[in-house]
Write an enzyme that holds these catalytic residues in place. Structure first.
Site, short mmCIF file in Angstrom:
data_model
loop_
_atom_site.label_atom_id
_atom_site.label_comp_id
_atom_site.label_asym_id
_atom_site.label_seq_id
_atom_site.Cartn_x
_atom_site.Cartn_y
_atom_site.Cartn_z
N LYS A 66 0.85 -1.19 0.00
CA LYS A 66 0.00 0.00 0.00
C LYS A 66 0.89 1.24 0.00
O LYS A 66 1.94 1.26 0.65
CB LYS A 66 -0.91 -0.04 1.24
CG LYS A 66 -2.01 1.02 1.25
CD LYS A 66 -2.95 0.85 2.47
CE LYS A 66 -4.00 1.93 2.55
NZ LYS A 66 -4.91 1.77 3.70
N SER A 141 -9.73 2.29 2.92
CA SER A 141 -8.80 2.98 2.04
C SER A 141 -7.85 2.04 1.29
O SER A 141 -7.23 2.48 0.32
CB SER A 141 -7.95 3.97 2.86
OG SER A 141 -7.18 3.28 3.83
N SER A 165 -10.31 0.09 7.07
CA SER A 165 -9.65 0.25 5.76
C SER A 165 -9.07 -1.01 5.14
O SER A 165 -8.72 -1.01 3.98
CB SER A 165 -8.55 1.30 5.86
OG SER A 165 -9.10 2.59 5.85
#
Lengths: 483, 482
Positions: A66, A141, A165
């Site tokens: 990420k 996210s 997330s």
């Protein structure tokens, strides 16, 4: 090949049927396809090379990171214009731990800007689309990581979870998302959003893979005072389907259909599906009971989260001034330059959150908002911990149903569904280990179920998820475009 | 002197310069002229960095809290103080707040004035925080030096309990000495280790406080004295002119060195809301009672304890003892001299007059000068043994510092010695007396002070090397024979 599990890939590599280089090349090729379709990445590392295959299960296997993990020499933007050209000179501890095992990063995945959003639509490189149906969102996210793992780019990608997330995008993309106990994985090098809630974790297609990856990521870190020694925990080695006699509870106010006046059809099916899964849980010899939790307390979850996360975020992101890193703002004074950098750099959603964060921390408002939110957080955590005295975990459906359509994501969700949509934040309030696994389909799209346990009880949570996963047919599923 | 009653409160920032690393980062804590060399990503607030509390700094802060008779809390706890400024890389400072959660809460310390009287300073709190980077403003640009960013900073806040600039400075000087004695800081204002904020108000009624004016960033003790006196006068003048209520407002001013005045920075209306809240990356650290007790037990001898010892055991005057304890380097120098066998009073005399005079003139620290305690001991023992006269001793002192050569070698090269040999002195005295009929007659006639004339003659004959005591004695003996 990239649809296989970590153990399967390891066997292929060990037997010489495939080389690490070939896996990396396949993963890169797949990355470009998924980038085209889902816009899942900020950076694809085309120069990535295979590594030596050892007895380590992770050696030679490609994976995704990420973009809010600091990676030395590799662009790390947090999907924000404020860091659009930022190349760090240090690597996050969690990533260093992983790569010590010989796995190979092949891309940096797109996300909601600095982890704030939950839709996968606010990053500076655009919207992430759901690989099952590109007209739908991945949730966020960790949107890029979820899309990539679901689309079969590699068996795992790292994520981070401040409210849900990791666990929500996992559900929307039909995969596994695991947020371990707070502090099990070092946060050093993870771009801070809300430090008391931020947790590193992973997105995979099976509980077994999640266990293998978190075993590699975790460990006490002298650079993170909130990390703790988990050397006596071996998630993969101790993974067991022997869960007979375990006890779970679900919250009546959240899953009881009669509690809602206007239940959308998709949500109703999602809740029905949840109860069907509960039957499967019971078949495993696990006791499941319905528990009632004070509705006012449940209603306070979302606002408590907003107040605490925005307050911490506004402080955490005060380092983004464009002076020592990031594009320098224009202006003749330092104030003007800071203002210009931040005005141009942040999306409107983030700016709104900064205003909220600043407001709730002001001396005149702090007691009413921030301190009250801290009190509410403690009350919510105490109420759940009280149940953990009796139960091994809390089991609940994830979200209000399958992935939301991208074109109506601005619609304000119905107030009465807020608790159903936001209850995963309990896991961050308490620092609890929490895992989402797929539990079926609604309208041909995947939906997920979540199991959350008490702090440090990760093994128990994973074992229950592992047993339940085996009793269903959604393990290792790859997204098939349905529409 | 103002006819009003002044009340002063101080905030004293002392950088802990004697730890290996910074307070929340592993960077070296070291003063250097080379900018930006003691820096890690943590000090510059790069994305993803986290603070780790330095145990050594916590130990030092506990020791200080105990010296200040403050309450030491059960847990170490930090908050963030949020504001934007280019010298603050993270956009917040990790500090301790509120006072009840600080490492030192409440407390007091007694200070001795030069005249021997004492006064008590109330302590509001002592807290441990991180320093900001250093900004240098040039003509059309500013530079940032991150070496200082994250250095440990001990901030001591007094109550509004001081009433003169002299008392304020006495307190600050004593606190500086304590920081040095405890091995926490060199407390060197040249290296920017000490910075003060001063609060001043005046009032006609000692029981009532006037409007408080804060003066920020006063960076030397002499400036503290000047700023306080200036501010008392400014406020008193306004009161005399009947403009106090409208013009003395709760505000922050700064001390302007150039004009020797205070200038307004911002009023209370524009006060910054620092939005304090818990630092989430540092869990509350439980202070082990045993460890705290060990720290307290390990507190070194403090300046006033040393002063008492110097006076009672070594016979120093209060004046000399006060000068010597003020700076640990001076006290260390003095104790080394005593250890090397120099008489304590003699050592104190040399230090308080010749040596500190030289240091002041040359702008040097006592531990930087060529004349080490060992070299001073060479000089004093030569005087004591009668090998040289005390006059020669002073010459030797100057030559040692000037040439940076060993005193023994200079004595040798310069032929410095004292003639103490009886037979040789008798020979010289006899020669002089033989050609001084008239003077002997005067002496015999009762003008005994003419003996000084004879001494001078002997000194001339011996190029000043004769031992004056011996010469006196021999002269008297020889004169009595005539």
């Amino acid at each position: 090949m990239m649809d296989k599990t970590i153990v399967e890939l390891h066997e292929e590599l060990k037997s010489g049927k495939v080389t690490s280089d070939e896996l990396v090349q396949e993963s890169l090729k797949k990355s470009h396809e998924v980038q085209e379709k889902c816009n899942a990445f900020v950076t694809i590392l085309d120069d990535a090379k295979g590594t030596e295959v050892t007895d380590d299960l992770l050696s030679g296997i490609p994976f995704g990171i990420k973009d809010n993990y600091s990676t030395k020499g590799i662009l790390s933007t947090g999907s924000s214009n404020t860091l659009k050209d930022y190349v760090p000179f240090f690597t996050a501890t969690a990533i260093e731990n992983l790569t010590k095992h010989g796995c190979v990063p092949v891309n940096k995945t797109a996300m909601d800007e600095f982890g704030m959003g939950g839709t996968g639509t606010t990053g500076h490189t655009g919207v992430q689309k759901n690989p099952w149906d590109t007209s739908r969102m991945c949730a966020g996210s960790s949107s890029g990581s979820a899309a990539a793992v679901a689309a079969g780019v590699y068996p795992f990608a790292t994520g981070s979870d401040t409210g849900d997330s990791i666990r929500k995008p996992a559900a929307f993309c039909g995969i596994v998302g695991y947020k371990p106990t707070y502090g099990m994985i070092s946060r050093y090098g993870l771009f801070a959003f809300a430090s008391s809630l931020d947790t590193c974790g992973v997105l995979t297609r099976s509980v077994e893979d999640a266990a293998i990856v978190v075993d590699a990521m975790k460990g006490i870190d002298p650079k993170d005072m909130t990390s703790w020694d988990s050397s006596n925990i071996n998630l993969y080695k101790d993974l067991s389907k022997d869960v007979k006699g375990k006890k779970l509870f679900y919250i009546k106010e959240i899953v009881d259909k009669n509690n809602y006046k206007n239940l959308p059809k998709e949500t109703e099916e999602h809740l029905d599906n949840f109860m069907k899964t509960i039957d499967k849980v019971k078949e495993l010899g696990i006791e499941v009971e319905e528990v009632s939790i004070n509705q006012d307390l449940l209603n306070a979850i979302a606002s408590t989260y907003v107040v605490i996360s925005c307050a911490e975020a506004t402080s955490n992101m005060s380092n983004l001034t464009g002076f020592s890193f990031g594009p320098r703002g224009e202006g003749s004074t330092y104030q003007e330059q800071m203002k210009d950098h931040r005005t141009k750099g942040f999306s409107s959603l983030i700016k709104r959150r900064f205003v909220i964060g600043s407001y709730v921390l002001q001396a005149v408002n702090q007691d009413k908002y921030f301190k009250n939110a801290q009190r509410a957080r403690r009350l919510i955590v105490d109420a759940i911990k009280e149940q953990f005295k009796k139960y091994d975990g809390l089991i609940l459906p994830v979200g209000t149903g399958p992935a939301t359509k991208l074109d109506n994501h601005d619609m304000v969700s119905d107030d009465e569904l807020t608790v159903l949509d936001e209850h995963l934040q309990i896991g961050n309030f308490g620092g609890f280990p929490s895992i989402t696994i797929p539990n079926g389909f609604v309208d041909g799209l995947p939906v997920g179920i979540n199991i959350t346990g008490n702090c440090y009880d990760d093994q128990n949570v994973l074992n229950i998820a592992y047993a339940l996963e085996s009793s269903m047919d959604y393990k290792n599923q790859i997204a098939k475009e349905v529409k | 002197m103002s006819k009003y009653y002044a009340t002063i409160g101080l905030e004293m920032h002392c950088e802990g310069s004697l730890t290996n690393s910074k307070v929340f980062s592993p960077s070296k804590n070291e003063y250097t002229e080379l900018p930006n060399c003691n820096v890690t990503p943590i000090d510059m607030g790069f994305p993803g960095v986290l603070p780790v509390a330095n145990k050594e700094c916590v130990r030092m802060s506990i020791m200080m809290a105990n010296i200040l008779h403050a309450r030491i809390p059960e847990y170490m706890y930090w908050e963030r103080k949020n504001y934007y400024y280019p010298d603050l890389p993270k956009g917040y400072q990790i500090t301790q707040n509120p006072p009840e959660e600080c490492v030192g809460n409440g407390g007091y310390i007694d200070i001795e004035r030069e005249d021997g009287s004492t006064f008590r300073v109330e302590i509001d709190n002592l807290h441990l925080e991180e320093d900001a980077a250093q900004l240098t403003h040039l003509y059309d640009t500013s530079t940032i030096n991150y070496n200082r960013a994250g250095n440990p900073l001990f901030e001591l806040v007094t109550g509004p309990c001081l009433h003169s600039a002299d008392d304020a400075v006495s307190f600050l000087e004593y606190m500086r000495a304590i920081y040095q004695y405890c091995g926490i800081s060199e407390a060197d204002s040249k290296k920017g280790h000490l910075r003060c904020d001063v609060n001043v108000s005046i009032s006609e009624d000692p029981d009532k406080l006037g409007t408080k004016v804060e003066i920020k960033n006063v960076n030397s003790f002499s400036s503290v004295r000047d700023a306080i006196n200036y501010e008392i006068e400014r406020q008193s003048d306004l009161k005399d002119e009947g403009r106090y209520d409208e013009e003395v407002v709760q505000e922050t001013r700064r001390w302007d060195e150039e004009s020797q005045t205070t200038k307004s920075m911002r009023s209370k209306v524009d006060a910054i809301d620092y939005k304090y809240f818990v630092e989430p990356n540092i869990p509350k650290i439980k202070l082990d009672k045993k460890w705290v007790d060990e720290i307290i037990a390990s507190t070194p001898e403090l300046p006033y304890e040393r002063k008492a010892k110097y006076m009672n055991d070594l016979g120093l005057s209060s004046y000399d003892a006060t000068i010597i304890i003020k700076d640990i380097k001076i006290a260390t120098y003095f104790e080394k001299c005593v250890e090397l066998g120099v008489d304590a009073k003699t050592a104190a005399n040399w230090i308080c007059t010749q040596i500190l005079g030289y240091c002041y003139k040359e702008e040097k620290e006592i531990d930087e000068i060529y004349l080490t305690p060992e070299r001073l001991a060479q000089i004093t023992s030569a005087i004591k043994d009668g090998r040289i006269s005390s006059k020669q001793g002073k010459e030797l002192f100057a030559l040692t510092l000037e040439r940076e050569e060993e005193p023994e070698a200079i004595m040798e090269a310069e032929g410095m010695k004292q003639l103490s040999d009886d037979s040789e002195l008798i020979k010289i005295v006899t020669e002089i007396l033989d050609r001084s009929e008239a003077q002997i007659a005067d002496y015999k006639g009762g003008k005994t002070n003419i003996i000084g004339y004879f001494v001078g003659q002997v000194m001339q004959a011996t190029k000043g090397q004769a031992n004056p005591g011996k010469v006196n004695q021999i002269l008297k003996e020889e004169l009595s024979k005539r």
